[in-house]
Design a protein around this motif. Structure first.
Motif, mmCIF file in Angstrom:
data_model
loop_
_atom_site.group_PDB
_atom_site.id
_atom_site.type_symbol
_atom_site.label_atom_id
_atom_site.label_comp_id
_atom_site.label_asym_id
_atom_site.label_seq_id
_atom_site.Cartn_x
_atom_site.Cartn_y
_atom_site.Cartn_z
ATOM 1 N N ARG A 1 2.746 -5.589 11.970
ATOM 2 C CA ARG A 1 3.378 -5.252 10.693
ATOM 3 C C ARG A 1 3.092 -6.312 9.647
ATOM 4 N NH1 ARG A 1 6.238 -3.237 14.594
ATOM 5 N NH2 ARG A 1 6.622 -0.999 14.523
ATOM 6 N N ARG A 2 1.901 -6.864 9.734
ATOM 7 C CA ARG A 2 1.473 -7.907 8.812
ATOM 8 C C ARG A 2 1.667 -7.480 7.356
ATOM 9 N NH1 ARG A 2 -2.874 -9.218 5.857
ATOM 10 N NH2 ARG A 2 -3.349 -11.433 5.773
ATOM 11 N N ASP A 3 1.187 -6.274 7.061
ATOM 12 C CA ASP A 3 1.222 -5.796 5.680
ATOM 13 C C ASP A 3 2.655 -5.726 5.153
ATOM 14 O OD1 ASP A 3 0.086 -4.520 3.326
ATOM 15 O OD2 ASP A 3 1.189 -2.774 4.036
ATOM 16 N N LEU A 4 3.537 -5.190 5.962
ATOM 17 C CA LEU A 4 4.940 -5.081 5.526
ATOM 18 C C LEU A 4 5.571 -6.453 5.352
ATOM 19 C CD1 LEU A 4 6.546 -2.144 7.508
ATOM 20 C CD2 LEU A 4 5.992 -2.290 5.103
ATOM 21 N N LEU A 5 5.253 -7.369 6.263
ATOM 22 C CA LEU A 5 5.866 -8.697 6.188
ATOM 23 C C LEU A 5 5.422 -9.442 4.943
ATOM 24 C CD1 LEU A 5 5.724 -9.863 9.882
ATOM 25 C CD2 LEU A 5 7.759 -9.622 8.477
ATOM 26 N N LEU A 6 4.147 -9.272 4.563
ATOM 27 C CA LEU A 6 3.638 -10.022 3.412
ATOM 28 C C LEU A 6 4.025 -9.365 2.089
ATOM 29 C CD1 LEU A 6 0.086 -11.119 4.576
ATOM 30 C CD2 LEU A 6 2.213 -12.396 4.605
ATOM 31 N N ASN A 7 4.226 -8.057 2.097
ATOM 32 C CA ASN A 7 4.411 -7.369 0.818
ATOM 33 C C ASN A 7 5.808 -6.850 0.569
ATOM 34 O OD1 ASN A 7 1.727 -7.552 -0.186
ATOM 35 N ND2 ASN A 7 1.158 -6.174 1.448
ATOM 36 N N THR A 8 6.682 -6.955 1.536
ATOM 37 C CA THR A 8 8.033 -6.463 1.336
ATOM 38 C C THR A 8 9.009 -7.486 1.913
ATOM 39 O OG1 THR A 8 8.133 -5.347 3.444
ATOM 40 C CG2 THR A 8 7.262 -4.075 1.630
ATOM 41 N N LYS B 1 18.971 -12.914 -10.039
ATOM 42 C CA LYS B 1 20.238 -12.189 -9.934
ATOM 43 C C LYS B 1 20.005 -10.693 -10.015
ATOM 44 C CE LYS B 1 23.252 -15.762 -11.752
ATOM 45 N NZ LYS B 1 22.561 -16.428 -12.882
ATOM 46 N N GLY B 2 20.607 -9.993 -9.098
ATOM 47 C CA GLY B 2 20.564 -8.539 -9.168
ATOM 48 C C GLY B 2 19.591 -7.919 -8.199
ATOM 49 N N LYS B 3 19.703 -6.592 -8.116
ATOM 50 C CA LYS B 3 18.834 -5.812 -7.254
ATOM 51 C C LYS B 3 17.423 -5.860 -7.801
ATOM 52 C CE LYS B 3 20.308 -1.750 -7.416
ATOM 53 N NZ LYS B 3 20.709 -0.391 -7.508
ATOM 54 N N ARG B 4 16.453 -6.130 -6.966
ATOM 55 C CA ARG B 4 15.087 -6.121 -7.486
ATOM 56 C C ARG B 4 14.250 -5.131 -6.701
ATOM 57 N NH1 ARG B 4 13.889 -12.252 -5.438
ATOM 58 N NH2 ARG B 4 15.570 -12.202 -3.951
ATOM 59 N N SER B 5 13.264 -4.613 -7.380
ATOM 60 C CA SER B 5 12.383 -3.670 -6.729
ATOM 61 C C SER B 5 10.980 -3.954 -7.219
ATOM 62 C CB SER B 5 12.800 -2.248 -7.077
ATOM 63 O OG SER B 5 12.006 -1.346 -6.374
ATOM 64 N N ALA B 6 10.045 -3.993 -6.308
ATOM 65 C CA ALA B 6 8.692 -4.384 -6.690
ATOM 66 C C ALA B 6 7.677 -3.327 -6.302
ATOM 67 C CB ALA B 6 8.329 -5.706 -6.028
ATOM 68 N N LEU B 7 6.699 -3.136 -7.158
ATOM 69 C CA LEU B 7 5.524 -2.342 -6.827
ATOM 70 C C LEU B 7 4.352 -3.302 -6.904
ATOM 71 C CD1 LEU B 7 4.131 0.365 -6.294
ATOM 72 C CD2 LEU B 7 3.968 0.647 -8.740
ATOM 73 N N LEU B 8 3.917 -3.788 -5.752
ATOM 74 C CA LEU B 8 2.847 -4.786 -5.736
ATOM 75 C C LEU B 8 1.502 -4.091 -5.679
ATOM 76 C CD1 LEU B 8 4.589 -7.438 -3.526
ATOM 77 C CD2 LEU B 8 4.391 -7.367 -5.991
ATOM 78 N N GLU B 9 0.493 -4.801 -5.206
ATOM 79 C CA GLU B 9 -0.855 -4.231 -5.219
ATOM 80 C C GLU B 9 -0.912 -2.847 -4.582
ATOM 81 O OE1 GLU B 9 -3.214 -7.468 -3.363
ATOM 82 O OE2 GLU B 9 -1.436 -8.389 -4.156
ATOM 83 N N LEU B 10 -1.954 -2.154 -4.935
ATOM 84 C CA LEU B 10 -2.122 -0.769 -4.491
ATOM 85 C C LEU B 10 -1.950 -0.612 -2.981
ATOM 86 C CD1 LEU B 10 -2.909 2.093 -5.167
ATOM 87 C CD2 LEU B 10 -5.281 1.429 -4.870
ATOM 88 N N SER C 1 0.149 -1.575 -0.894
ATOM 89 C CA SER C 1 0.766 -2.570 -0.030
ATOM 90 C C SER C 1 2.205 -2.159 0.264
ATOM 91 C CB SER C 1 0.734 -3.938 -0.693
ATOM 92 O OG SER C 1 1.542 -3.948 -1.821
ATOM 93 N N GLY C 2 2.601 -2.346 1.491
ATOM 94 C CA GLY C 2 3.943 -1.957 1.885
ATOM 95 C C GLY C 2 4.049 -0.486 2.248
ATOM 96 N N LEU C 3 2.946 0.237 2.117
ATOM 97 C CA LEU C 3 2.953 1.636 2.535
ATOM 98 C C LEU C 3 2.179 1.755 3.847
ATOM 99 C CD1 LEU C 3 2.150 3.313 -0.896
ATOM 100 C CD2 LEU C 3 4.365 3.160 0.215
ATOM 101 N N GLN C 4 2.633 2.669 4.677
ATOM 102 C CA GLN C 4 2.016 2.818 5.987
ATOM 103 C C GLN C 4 1.001 3.957 5.971
ATOM 104 O OE1 GLN C 4 3.416 0.842 8.982
ATOM 105 N NE2 GLN C 4 3.535 -0.234 7.037
ATOM 106 N N GLY D 1 4.170 5.074 -4.658
ATOM 107 C CA GLY D 1 4.685 3.707 -4.719
ATOM 108 C C GLY D 1 5.593 3.510 -5.922
ATOM 109 N N PHE D 2 5.170 4.027 -7.059
ATOM 110 C CA PHE D 2 5.964 3.844 -8.272
ATOM 111 C C PHE D 2 7.288 4.592 -8.171
ATOM 112 C CE2 PHE D 2 7.344 4.714 -12.555
ATOM 113 C CZ PHE D 2 7.192 3.488 -13.151
ATOM 114 N N ALA D 3 7.223 5.808 -7.644
ATOM 115 C CA ALA D 3 8.449 6.604 -7.520
ATOM 116 C C ALA D 3 9.457 5.902 -6.612
ATOM 117 C CB ALA D 3 8.119 7.991 -6.974
#
Lengths: 263, 392
Positions: A97-104, B84-93, B95-98, B154-156
């Motif tokens: 889960r490298r990607d999740l750990l680095l980006n979230t 301070k506060g809730k944060r939400s990020a949309l990082l590089e294309l 990323s964080g998506l499976q 990702g944006f949604a």
């Protein structure tokens, strides 16, 4: 940590577990049935080789024994498979889960819970089959319903200890994922799962006392077939497992901040 | 107004190890076995609740790392980082998506990662689905998505929970025009509700439009911090200056694009109406035929009104074809502009006028003064005459 954060972390663990269980067999012909098919094939193979060909018996002294070799073997395999699930998945559970750990902001401590959680699923599926068979033949005791939980507790504490230490070590020692399958084969044969403990020659018997998994397997069998809870044994196993879990937690705490550098 | 982001002397070092095992050895032997990289150094910044901050800089300047720190994904090495506060990020294309999971599963996971409980996730799920507008694709695994669809999803996910601080990396530029507009509107709506925005983009126009302040990151440090317009202008100037310093070598030029080398005003920076005005443009044809490269000049007033624009293409001027680097002068013998602040836009275009090889926007700022009102008011002096006659 406040309750909301804990709640959402557990929710997150649940989402990850769901994905994990689903992904394992997604797109395969038998899909989720692999959870049952795989252990059943092994059960059939071992029963034939050791029970039919080599004529091994688990309880030779008991004349009115209702349980066959397959019963004992299956009980042992349920515990062993659950444990091997933890040992094989834990070393990769962080680096996968490298990607999740680095980006979230995914909390690291959740990840070693996943192999343990999926091992519970595996264990319950196996036990459901076994208890189903026992119910049909009329040998299941209702006391199993409460006898089971102390055993599960011991098994889980032991699994957590293994999972947390292997998970953080696995990031730095990539060899672990290669070593584990070989180690598990060794573990299967040095634990009295395929053969009964009393068939081991007395000279080697002393070595078997050191195998915690062997004791746990024996405890599961007594619980299932004799409705007997080996309380003293379980207490000492629980103590051992808790000490191991303490060490694992310490190791995890030390290594967790360094994980980022090795991903 | 309270402070949403407060960074003081933030440093971030990254340790580089030759092998993963080295990390373990370092801990056991208590001897450093790594190289240190300073990714962010001495970052001081504060952003008020409701403020918007643009981040500009070259690749590798530390923009993405900076956003990750703000998103809480990267622990800093030293300094104070209060958010301070809730944060939400949309990082590089992506990323964080499976990639193996379906859209729906990714939404569930993404929302859980942003701190929602299982119950809340189910409440927001349909909203994300309808904003992303992915149709049936929402039930398919992400590996089948185009990059634009990935951004939509990702944006949604990032914006549905209406965070107090929204962090958006350059990913947006991948979306189609329709979704870009939709997402910009959404960002503005979130801003209007009092949230803060941190926005990083190579689309400097968007940074200028969306952000009040901006920082310019260079080699992990803040090179400039100020109002977005100024920072973006300064950054653009620096990029241009660097481009101008790259001397063209003839081996490469025939593969490269024609580029503007220099644009200068020949008669100073302050003009008087009706005076001579000329600008000299130096450019490199980079191996293109002389008839395929044209120069366009547009004069703009500081309120963005286009005063006049014309090109060598439309005037059918033949450019010099004897050398790769040529000059052309745009001359107005009698500058008709009235008093005001002006600047130029210079374009290097092809023979169709559609393709732009190179451009300089907002360069060569100059001022025009009038002697007096006898030259009239408005933008430009117009050739005119009065006809007087008696009505009987």
């Amino acid at each position: 940590m406040n309750t909301h954060a804990l709640y959402s972390s557990l929710g997150l663990a649940w989402q990850l577990l769901r994905r994990d269980l689903h992904e394992r067999h997604a797109g395969m012909l038998l899909g989720t049935w692999w959870w049952l098919v795989q252990p059943l094939i092994l059960l059939g193979l071992y029963t034939w080789v050791f029970g039919a060909v080599l004529q091994l018996r688990f309880a030779p002294h008991d004349v009115s024994n209702n349980f066959s070799y397959a019963h004992y073997l299956f009980a042992g395999l349920v515990v062993f498979n659950a444990f091997s699930e933890v040992l094989t998945r834990a070393p990769t559970c962080i680096s996968d889960r490298r990607d999740l750990l680095l980006n979230t902001p995914l909390p690291l401590w959740i990840l070693p819970l996943l192999p343990v959680a999926s091992s519970i699923v595996l264990e319950w599926l196996g036990l459901a089959v076994l208890v189903g068979v026992l119910l049909i033949s009329g040998h299941a005791s209702w006391s199993l319903i409460w006898l089971y939980w102390p055993l599960l507790l011991v098994r889980l504490v032991l699994s957590l200890a293994a999972s947390y230490s292997l998970a953080c070590l696995g990031v730095f020692l990539r060899d672990l994922r290669q070593i584990m399958p070989a180690f598990l084969t060794v573990l299967l044969f040095i634990t009295p799962i395929l053969y009964p403990l009393h068939s081991v020659p007395a000279d080697y018997r002393a070595w078997y006392d050191w195998n915690a998994l062997g004791h746990l397997v024996q405890a599961y069998r007594s619980m299932l077939f004799e409705a007997n809870l080996k309380a003293a044994l379980l207490m000492s196993l629980l103590f051992l497992a808790s000490v191991l879990l303490g060490f694992a937690a310490l190791l995890f705490q030390i290594l967790a901040p360094r994980v980022r550098f090795a991903l | 107004m309270s402070v949403a982001i407060n960074l003081q002397q933030v440093n971030l070092q990254f340790r580089h190890y030759a092998k993963p095992t080295e990390v373990l050895l370092e801990w056991l032997l208590r001897k450093p076995r790594h190289q240190v990289f300073h990714v962010l150094q001495d970052i001081n910044l504060s952003l008020e609740q409701g403020g918007s901050l643009g981040v500009v800089g070259d690749n590798g300047a530390g923009k993405s790392t900076f956003l990750r720190v703000l998103a809480g994904n990267l622990p800093i090495s030293s300094g104070i980082c209060e958010i301070k506060g809730k944060r939400s990020a949309l990082l590089e294309l992506g990323s964080g998506l499976q990639p193996e999971a379906t859209g729906i599963e990714n939404i569930r996971l993404g929302l859980a990662l942003r701190g929602l409980t299982a119950k809340q996730v189910e409440i927001y799920l349909p909203q994300v689905e309808s904003f992303a507008e992915l149709g049936d694709f929402i039930h398919r695994p992400l590996k089948q998505y185009s990059s634009g669809m990935m951004v939509r999803l990702g944006f949604a996910i990032a914006t549905v929970i209406e965070p107090d601080i929204l962090i958006i990396d350059e990913a947006l530029s991948v979306g189609d025009q329709y979704f870009q507009k939709k997402s910009l509107d959404r960002m503005q709506a979130i801003l209007h509700k009092g949230a803060s925005l941190v926005f990083c983009s190579h689309n400097l126009y968007q940074v200028r439009e969306l952000c009040q302040q901006a920082i310019w990151l260079e080699k992990g440090r803040i090179r400039m911090h100020g109002c977005a317009q100024q920072v973006v202008d300064a950054y653009q100037d620096a990029v241009r200056a660097r481009q101008a310093h790259i001397k063209p070598s003839f081996q490469v030029t025939h593969q490269g694009q024609p580029s503007l080398l220099d644009v200068i005003l020949l008669d100073g920076k302050v003009f008087t109406t009706q005076q001579r005005f000329s600008v000299q443009v130096t450019f490199d044809r980079a191996g293109y035929e002389a008839q395929n490269v044209h120069v366009g000049v547009v004069i703009r007033r500081n309120d963005d009104i286009q005063c006049y624009g014309i090109s060598t293409l439309h005037d059918k001027v033949e450019l010099d074809s004897s050398s790769q680097i040529s000059q052309v002068r745009f001359v107005l013998d009698q500058l008709p502009l009235l008093s005001g602040e002006y600047c130029l836009e210079v374009w290097l275009i092809d023979e169709t006028g559609l393709h732009v090889f190179d451009a300089r926007e907002r360069c060569c700022h100059f001022r025009v003064q009038q002697q007096d009102q006898t030259q009239g008011i408005g933008l430009s002096w117009m050739a005119h005459r009065w006809e007087v006659e008696a009505v009987t």
